[in-house]
Design a protein around this motif. Structure first.
Motif, short mmCIF file in Angstrom:
data_model
loop_
_atom_site.label_atom_id
_atom_site.label_comp_id
_atom_site.label_asym_id
_atom_site.label_seq_id
_atom_site.Cartn_x
_atom_site.Cartn_y
_atom_site.Cartn_z
N ASP A 1 49.12 -42.69 -54.34
CA ASP A 1 48.76 -41.64 -53.40
C ASP A 1 48.11 -40.46 -54.12
O ASP A 1 47.16 -39.86 -53.61
N HIS A 2 48.60 -40.14 -55.33
CA HIS A 2 48.00 -39.06 -56.12
C HIS A 2 46.57 -39.41 -56.52
O HIS A 2 45.67 -38.56 -56.44
N TRP A 3 46.34 -40.65 -56.94
CA TRP A 3 45.00 -41.07 -57.32
C TRP A 3 44.03 -40.94 -56.15
O TRP A 3 42.88 -40.54 -56.32
N ILE A 4 44.51 -41.31 -54.95
CA ILE A 4 43.64 -41.23 -53.78
C ILE A 4 43.42 -39.77 -53.36
O ILE A 4 42.31 -39.35 -53.06
N ALA A 5 44.49 -38.99 -53.35
CA ALA A 5 44.39 -37.59 -52.92
C ALA A 5 43.45 -36.79 -53.81
O ALA A 5 42.76 -35.87 -53.35
N THR A 6 43.42 -37.12 -55.11
CA THR A 6 42.56 -36.39 -56.05
C THR A 6 41.16 -36.98 -56.15
O THR A 6 40.30 -36.41 -56.82
N GLY A 7 40.92 -38.12 -55.50
CA GLY A 7 39.60 -38.74 -55.57
C GLY A 7 39.37 -39.57 -56.81
O GLY A 7 38.26 -40.06 -57.03
N PHE A 8 40.42 -39.74 -57.65
CA PHE A 8 40.26 -40.57 -58.84
C PHE A 8 39.95 -42.01 -58.44
O PHE A 8 39.16 -42.69 -59.10
N CYS A 9 40.58 -42.50 -57.37
CA CYS A 9 40.30 -43.83 -56.86
C CYS A 9 39.62 -43.72 -55.49
O CYS A 9 39.86 -42.78 -54.74
N ASP A 10 38.77 -44.71 -55.20
CA ASP A 10 37.99 -44.69 -53.96
C ASP A 10 38.72 -45.32 -52.78
O ASP A 10 38.41 -45.04 -51.63
N ALA A 11 39.68 -46.18 -53.07
CA ALA A 11 40.41 -46.85 -51.99
C ALA A 11 41.69 -47.44 -52.57
O ALA A 11 41.79 -47.68 -53.78
N ALA A 12 42.64 -47.70 -51.68
CA ALA A 12 43.90 -48.31 -52.12
C ALA A 12 44.44 -49.20 -51.02
O ALA A 12 44.27 -48.92 -49.83
N LEU A 13 45.07 -50.30 -51.45
CA LEU A 13 45.87 -51.10 -50.54
C LEU A 13 47.29 -50.54 -50.59
O LEU A 13 47.83 -50.31 -51.68
N THR A 14 47.89 -50.32 -49.44
CA THR A 14 49.19 -49.66 -49.45
C THR A 14 50.11 -50.24 -48.39
O THR A 14 49.66 -50.88 -47.43
N MET A 15 51.40 -50.01 -48.59
CA MET A 15 52.42 -50.37 -47.61
C MET A 15 53.19 -49.10 -47.26
O MET A 15 53.66 -48.40 -48.16
N LEU A 16 53.27 -48.79 -46.00
CA LEU A 16 53.93 -47.57 -45.55
C LEU A 16 55.09 -47.94 -44.63
O LEU A 16 54.99 -48.86 -43.82
N TYR A 17 56.18 -47.20 -44.76
CA TYR A 17 57.36 -47.43 -43.93
C TYR A 17 57.51 -46.26 -42.95
O TYR A 17 57.39 -45.11 -43.34
N GLY A 18 57.74 -46.59 -41.71
CA GLY A 18 57.86 -45.53 -40.71
C GLY A 18 56.55 -45.31 -39.99
O GLY A 18 55.74 -46.22 -39.79
N ASP A 19 56.30 -44.07 -39.57
CA ASP A 19 55.11 -43.73 -38.80
C ASP A 19 53.85 -43.83 -39.66
O ASP A 19 53.85 -43.49 -40.84
N VAL A 20 52.77 -44.29 -39.04
CA VAL A 20 51.48 -44.38 -39.73
C VAL A 20 50.75 -43.05 -39.58
O VAL A 20 50.50 -42.60 -38.46
N PRO A 21 50.40 -42.38 -40.67
CA PRO A 21 49.70 -41.09 -40.56
C PRO A 21 48.27 -41.27 -40.07
O PRO A 21 47.67 -42.32 -40.21
#
Length: 314
Positions: free
Chosen positions: A138-158
């Motif tokens: 999430d830090h890599w994505i928030a800072t723009g270091f990475c262009d995309a990520a595959l992720t798994m989220l628990y609970g509500d989808v933002p």
């Protein structure tokens, strides 16, 4: 006399010692002498006021403070690595590059397969894969270091920078010879007093799991904790307890670990999604990669036993 200040050389020596676990090996890696590395580490400990290592003969073991400091150092180096990558692209006359990320389970399998598929259509694009825990990704994505990520989220989808792909429910995992393996489905009441292998304290899945058990009035009997799904399944298969985890990891680990998998209710949803940096303009290449990643993820989820209803992206 002015106080000594931290330099890049101090951090370079610190990282080398953390990786090698030895002042001597670190000196070889840095092409310098062992006494020089020892001096740099001693100076860094004096500058930070932290005991970064515990010495034991020729080996050095990171202290708790050293481990925490190393995590912050690695975060800082993300920015430096990004600058180095930018310089490399400029020297290569603007060669296009994508940086994509995922947690280890997804990075080694799904993400790698998405990259392979993407490269078939875009062989001239350099794709770098990075793996880390959910907070790091999430830090890599928030800072723009990475262009995309595959992720798994628990609970509500933002809302916003996340493209939801599909929602599944977490499953129960237990040793194959466990008495509860005879049941078709499991819930919190079945786990009353049963040893439980939990995810790491503070993780989203841990919080959600505890909430489900608290609502049912069933206390968790935690006997072990682990951050990775592979580690959880190894502990479960060894008989240390049962657990609840995402179905993708569970069925992947079942190929190598003797575990039983059962539906778990009430449903504890896990959302599989693609994550992008905030205010990031998704160009042609990013859209193409997103399409490949989505297709690979859906293919993988489609072959899982349909133990619970699924909810596709709207």
């Amino acid at each position: 006399m002015a106080a000594r200040r931290m330099t890049f050389r101090h951090i370079e020596a610190f990282r080398a010692v953390m990786v090698t676990g030895s002042m001597t090996e670190a000196s070889r890696r840095l092409h310098t002498s062992q006494p020089q590395v020892s001096r740099l580490i001693a100076q860094l400990e004096a500058i930070t006021g932290l005991p970064l290592f515990d010495r034991s003969g020729s080996r050095v073991i990171p202290s708790l403070d050293g481990t925490r400091f190393h995590a912050e150092v690695e975060r800082a180096f993300v920015g430096l690595t990004s600058l180095e990558a930018a310089a490399t692209r400029i020297r290569a006359f603007g060669a296009e590059q994508l940086r994509v990320a995922a947690m280890p389970r997804l990075a080694g399998g799904l993400l790698a397969r998405a990259v392979v598929r993407f490269r078939v259509a875009h062989p001239d694009v350099i794709v770098a894969i990075h793996s880390g825990d959910d907070e790091t990704v999430d830090h890599w994505i928030a800072t723009g270091f990475c262009d995309a990520a595959l992720t798994m989220l628990y609970g509500d989808v933002p809302e916003g920078r996340l493209d939801h792909v599909e929602t599944r429910a977490c499953v129960a995992v237990l040793p194959q010879d466990h008495p509860l393996a005879d049941r078709a489905a499991l819930g919190p009441e079945d786990f009353r007093g049963v040893p439980f292998v939990a995810t790491s304290l503070g993780s989203a899945l841990r919080d959600r799991t505890e909430a489900v058990f608290d609502a049912a009035g069933i206390p968790l009997t935690i006997t072990a904790e682990a951050g990775l799904g592979a580690s959880i399944c190894t502990l479960v298969s060894a008989g240390l307890g049962v657990s609840v985890m995402n179905p993708l990891a569970a069925h992947e680990e079942a190929k190598v670990s003797p575990i039983a998998i059962r539906p778990f209710a009430p449903a504890l949803p896990v959302h599989f999604a693609l994550l992008f940096p905030p205010d990031h303009a998704r160009g042609r290449l990013m859209r193409a990669f997103g399409a490949c990643a989505r297709a690979v993820l859906l293919e993988e989820l489609a072959v899982l036993p349909d133990a619970v209803p699924r909810r596709p992206a709207s």
